[in-house]
Design a protein around this motif. Structure first.
Motif, PDB file in Angstrom:
ATOM      1  N   PRO A 131      -1.644 -42.219 -23.894  1.00 53.90           N
ATOM      2  CA  PRO A 131      -0.785 -43.166 -23.184  1.00 53.90           C
ATOM      3  C   PRO A 131      -0.746 -44.551 -23.842  1.00 53.90           C
ATOM      4  CG  PRO A 131      -2.863 -42.915 -22.022  1.00 53.90           C
ATOM      5  CD  PRO A 131      -2.875 -41.919 -23.144  1.00 53.90           C
ATOM      6  N   ALA A 132       0.468 -45.047 -24.078  1.00 56.33           N
ATOM      7  CA  ALA A 132       0.661 -46.345 -24.711  1.00 56.33           C
ATOM      8  C   ALA A 132       1.675 -47.147 -23.896  1.00 56.33           C
ATOM      9  CB  ALA A 132       1.138 -46.171 -26.148  1.00 56.33           C
ATOM     10  N   ALA A 189       7.584 -48.617 -20.865  1.00 56.35           N
ATOM     11  CA  ALA A 189       8.207 -49.871 -21.295  1.00 56.35           C
ATOM     12  C   ALA A 189       8.525 -50.702 -20.060  1.00 56.35           C
ATOM     13  CB  ALA A 189       9.477 -49.597 -22.090  1.00 56.35           C
ATOM     14  N   ASN A 190       7.994 -51.898 -20.002  1.00 58.52           N
ATOM     15  CA  ASN A 190       8.277 -52.826 -18.911  1.00 58.52           C
ATOM     16  C   ASN A 190       8.497 -54.219 -19.472  1.00 58.52           C
ATOM     17  OD1 ASN A 190       7.816 -51.152 -16.347  1.00 58.52           O
ATOM     18  ND2 ASN A 190       5.917 -50.767 -17.469  1.00 58.52           N
ATOM     19  N   VAL A 231      -0.685 -59.895 -19.744  1.00 56.66           N
ATOM     20  CA  VAL A 231      -2.004 -59.248 -19.791  1.00 56.66           C
ATOM     21  C   VAL A 231      -2.078 -58.118 -18.762  1.00 56.66           C
ATOM     22  CG1 VAL A 231      -4.488 -59.595 -19.468  1.00 56.66           C
ATOM     23  CG2 VAL A 231      -3.122 -61.318 -20.686  1.00 56.66           C
ATOM     24  N   TYR A 232      -1.537 -58.361 -17.589  1.00 54.47           N
ATOM     25  CA  TYR A 232      -1.534 -57.352 -16.522  1.00 54.47           C
ATOM     26  C   TYR A 232      -0.788 -56.092 -16.971  1.00 54.47           C
ATOM     27  CZ  TYR A 232      -0.431 -55.282 -11.926  1.00 54.47           C
ATOM     28  OH  TYR A 232      -0.285 -54.438 -10.853  1.00 54.47           O
ATOM     29  N   LEU A 233       0.404 -56.272 -17.536  1.00 44.22           N
ATOM     30  CA  LEU A 233       1.191 -55.114 -17.962  1.00 44.22           C
ATOM     31  C   LEU A 233       0.564 -54.408 -19.164  1.00 44.22           C
ATOM     32  CD1 LEU A 233       4.837 -56.477 -17.583  1.00 44.22           C
ATOM     33  CD2 LEU A 233       3.663 -54.826 -16.122  1.00 44.22           C
ATOM     34  N   ALA A 240      -0.205 -48.118 -14.996  1.00 44.87           N
ATOM     35  CA  ALA A 240      -0.274 -47.068 -16.025  1.00 44.87           C
ATOM     36  C   ALA A 240       0.923 -46.125 -15.987  1.00 44.87           C
ATOM     37  CB  ALA A 240      -1.570 -46.287 -15.877  1.00 44.87           C
ATOM     38  N   GLY A 241       1.443 -45.830 -14.812  1.00 41.32           N
ATOM     39  CA  GLY A 241       2.547 -44.879 -14.714  1.00 41.32           C
ATOM     40  C   GLY A 241       3.891 -45.501 -14.427  1.00 41.32           C
TER      41      GLY A 241
END
Length: 293
Positions: A131-132, A189-190, A231-233, A240-241
């Motif tokens: 997961p990335a 991606a966010n 940092v949170y993201l 994570a999901g």
């Protein structure tokens, strides 16, 4: 973040540097892109002091030039066996309309095209590290803006505020379409609005805009506060999901209606792929098998 590699653009000042240092403090190895060698070396020294022994690395490139975007992305992909997080944070506003050697308006080139090209260039590393995560800095400045696909270079009527606002809308649309293409790939991606932050942003924009941005910074939040959502993201297990969202203050927020236009997101993607010669392919269609009788 122990054992993870984080690639950051726009990391030599402001929220990008704060985020890089905080993630390094959590155990991440930081690989960042800088334009100015002096500032790059200063940031590298800060990273090594904050989290020694992690082999943090700086690459130098001018992210307003297409060839440089492609070169530095290829260099990172060749030298890094994995990329766990990519933070697209490079950005600026310019008082006067300027055109790059590639024929792109400067704001569009740096704020939108660099996100697109760097991300595409690190595609295999991100997918191989799943997961990335991909985190892109947008802004509330996108509100009230619209995209004219026939005038992406702001040739008809340039305004520094509009050019910047449109680029931030493009960041959200890019995130939306990228998230669609990432479905099922183990990579999210966010994007985010960091708040109005007191940084070097706009200090080289020139003219009245530069003076205005400096003057209003007395009302701005600190870079430390502005970096919190990045940092949170990048690091929180809570997201994570989550894929394809726009965040403010560590919370999912609703961007403008123009930023939620899936058709425009897809059209902008296609146009950007044509302009840059790079792409992130559509996800493979699922194989449908007949149910057993």
């Amino acid at each position: 973040m122990q054992g993870k590699t984080v690639v950051v653009t726009g990391a030599t000042s402001g929220i990008g540097e704060v985020a890089a240092l905080e993630l390094a403090g959590k155990g991440a190895r930081i690989v960042f892109i800088a334009r100015d060698r002096n500032r790059g070396e200063v940031t590298l020294a800060k990273l090594n002091a904050t989290a020694p022994g992690l082999s943090h690395k700086v690459h130098y490139a001018d992210l307003t030039l297409l060839a440089e975007m492609k070169r530095v992305a290829a260099e990172i992909a060749a030298s890094e066996p994995r990329v766990d997080v990519l933070i697209n944070n490079a950005g600026a506003a310019f008082a006067q309309r300027q055109v790059t050697a590639d024929g792109f308006e400067l704001t569009f080139a740096l704020n939108h095209l660099s996100y697109f090209v760097i991300t595409a260039g690190l595609r295999e590393r991100l997918l191989g590290s799943a997961p990335a995560r991909i985190v892109s800095t947008s802004s509330a400045a996108h509100r009230g803006m619209n995209i004219d696909l026939d005038d992406l270079q702001s040739a008809k009527n340039y305004s520094s505020i509009k050019a910047y606002g449109r680029s931030k809308l493009e960041n959200i649309l890019f995130t939306r379409e990228l998230a669609r293409r990432l479905q099922g790939a183990g990579v999210t991606a966010n994007c985010l609005h960091p708040g109005f932050v007191a940084t070097r942003f706009g200090h080289e924009s020139g003219g009245v805009l530069q003076q205005l941005l400096k003057a209003v910074q007395i009302f701005a939040i600190t870079p430390e506060k502005g970096a919190e959502t990045i940092v949170y993201l990048a690091a929180s297990p809570d997201v994570a999901g989550i894929n394809g969202e726009y965040f403010i203050k560590n919370q999912i927020a609703k961007p403008s209606s123009a930023a939620r236009d899936g058709a425009m997101a897809a059209a902008l993607w296609r146009k950007t792929a044509e302009l840059t010669g790079v792409d992130w392919p559509e996800p493979a269609a699922p194989v449908l098998r007949a149910a057993s009788q």
